[in-house]
Design an enzyme around this catalytic site. Structure first.
Site, PDB file in Angstrom:
ATOM      1  N   LYS A  53       2.998  15.020   8.751  1.00 13.14           N
ATOM      2  CA  LYS A  53       3.962  14.238   9.583  1.00 13.14           C
ATOM      3  C   LYS A  53       4.410  15.217  10.279  1.00 13.14           C
ATOM      4  O   LYS A  53       4.697  14.994  11.536  1.00 13.14           O
ATOM      5  CB  LYS A  53       5.088  13.802   8.711  1.00 13.14           C
ATOM      6  CG  LYS A  53       4.389  12.369   8.117  1.00 13.14           C
ATOM      7  CD  LYS A  53       5.410  11.994   6.850  1.00 13.14           C
ATOM      8  CE  LYS A  53       4.757  10.673   6.134  1.00 13.14           C
ATOM      9  NZ  LYS A  53       5.287  10.200   5.101  1.00 13.14           N
ATOM     10  N   GLN A  97      10.148  10.773   1.224  1.00 14.50           N
ATOM     11  CA  GLN A  97       8.815  10.590   0.768  1.00 14.50           C
ATOM     12  C   GLN A  97       8.896  10.136  -0.633  1.00 14.50           C
ATOM     13  O   GLN A  97       9.609  10.536  -1.478  1.00 14.50           O
ATOM     14  CB  GLN A  97       8.273  11.952   0.982  1.00 14.50           C
ATOM     15  CG  GLN A  97       6.706  11.842   0.681  1.00 14.50           C
ATOM     16  CD  GLN A  97       5.911  11.127   1.528  1.00 14.50           C
ATOM     17  OE1 GLN A  97       6.183  11.149   2.858  1.00 14.50           O
ATOM     18  NE2 GLN A  97       4.867  10.368   1.461  1.00 14.50           N
ATOM     19  N   ASP A 120      10.840   4.220   7.974  1.00 21.00           N
ATOM     20  CA  ASP A 120       9.967   3.763   7.157  1.00 21.00           C
ATOM     21  C   ASP A 120       9.964   2.217   7.125  1.00 21.00           C
ATOM     22  O   ASP A 120       9.192   1.523   6.694  1.00 21.00           O
ATOM     23  CB  ASP A 120      10.093   4.142   5.777  1.00 21.00           C
ATOM     24  CG  ASP A 120       9.320   5.253   5.397  1.00 21.00           C
ATOM     25  OD1 ASP A 120       7.940   5.176   5.762  1.00 21.00           O
ATOM     26  OD2 ASP A 120       9.841   6.107   4.515  1.00 21.00           O
TER      27      ASP A 120
END
Ligand code: GUN
Length: 289
Positions: A53, A97, A120
């Protein structure tokens, strides 16, 4: 006839080119999009994802800040960090995460992210908007899957769509997106009685379980579009999907490979969500001048 391979890598490059153009427009207005990635603990797969990322942000001119916290971090401390990032004007997107190490509760932490920065798309507000068919940030992997289906040239409207897997991250949201595109959607899971009978009906089949070889060619309708979300590392070190590629490719009409299918699209969509969030927070929209 063997299936057409849907090239996720190539499509991800296209999406990222679009993103780069938007970053350039923002930068001309004095704005640099910023993504904060929070990693708790040392899960090896998560570390690889986070590094990837970061690398993608660098390539596209997005600022990335990585917060790597020890596995022993308390929930209050993690929540306090999210609170600070919510208030930080340099940060447009926040990603924690997953999975979080026990006993941290993912739902509790996700809930605290400002929905406008929830790149997300896991916040209940964004999931609720998805369910109601309203605008909002969509989860990255499901958004990538929809782009891959579109790239296959198959229209979703009226098609038999089967999703195998009912996770909050992939199965449930992708089923909603297919429904929104007017597909007839069935969701299968571990208690489904006759999986093969249902998957064989699918004109569009999305498999997101995490079990190598779960679906083989005998379970696929000839000509179907098959999207394989699985990422399973075999004892040999080889990474394979949930679909047995060699038998499936002989039956399907189009299929995504693993690696090189869904994976690169997830990250491209994260970059897109980050820039869309930066635009929205500055009163603008993606793809508009
Ligand atoms: N872990 C596996 N997939 C994802 C994802 O899409 N987002 C986050 N935050 N964690 C993940």
């Amino acid at each position: 006839m063997t299936a057409r391979i849907i090239d996720g890598k190539a499509l991800a490059v296209q999406v990222k080119q679009e993103v780069r153009r938007e970053v350039e427009k923002l930068s001309a207005a004095g704005i640099t999009p910023g993504l904060a990635v929070v990693l708790v603990g040392d899960d090896p797969a998560s570390r690889i994802y986070v590094r990837n990322k970061q690398k993608n942000c660098e390539e596209l001119g997005i600022i990335s800040e990585v917060y790597h916290l020890p596995a022993t971090t308390g929930e209050e401390e993690l929540k306090a960090l999210v609170g600070r990032l919510n208030k930080d004007p340099k940060i447009n997107g926040i990603l924690v995460q997953l999975p979080l190490p026990a006993p941290l509760r993912e739902e509790e932490v996700t809930l605290l992210i400002n929905p406008e920065k929830d790149v997300d798309g896991f916040h209940p507000m964004n999931l609720g908007r998805l369910l109601r068919g309203e605008e909002g940030i969509r989860p990255c992997t499901p958004a990538g899957i929809m782009a891959l289906i579109k790239a296959s040239g198959v229209e979703v409207t009226g098609r038999e769509c089967v999703v195998v897997g009912r996770s909050n991250i992939v199965g449930k949201p992708v089923a909603q997106l297919l429904l929104q595109e007017h597909g007839t959607v069935t969701i299968c899971h571990s208690r489904t009685k006759d999986l093969a009978a249902i998957t064989s009906r699918a004109e569009i089949l999305v498999v997101a379980v995490g079990k190598a070889g779960l679906i083989d060619g005998t379970m696929i309708k000839p000509g179907a579009v098959v999207i394989d979300v699985g990422m399973n590392r075999l004892p040999t070190g080889k990474v394979v999907g949930d679909v047995d590629f060699s038998s499936a490719v002989e039956v399907a009409g189009a299929i995504t490979p693993v690696p090189g299918g869904v994976g690169p699209m997830t990250i491209a969509m994260l970059m897109k969500n980050t820039v869309m969030a930066a635009l929205a927070q500055n009163g603008a929209k993606f793809g508009k001048d």
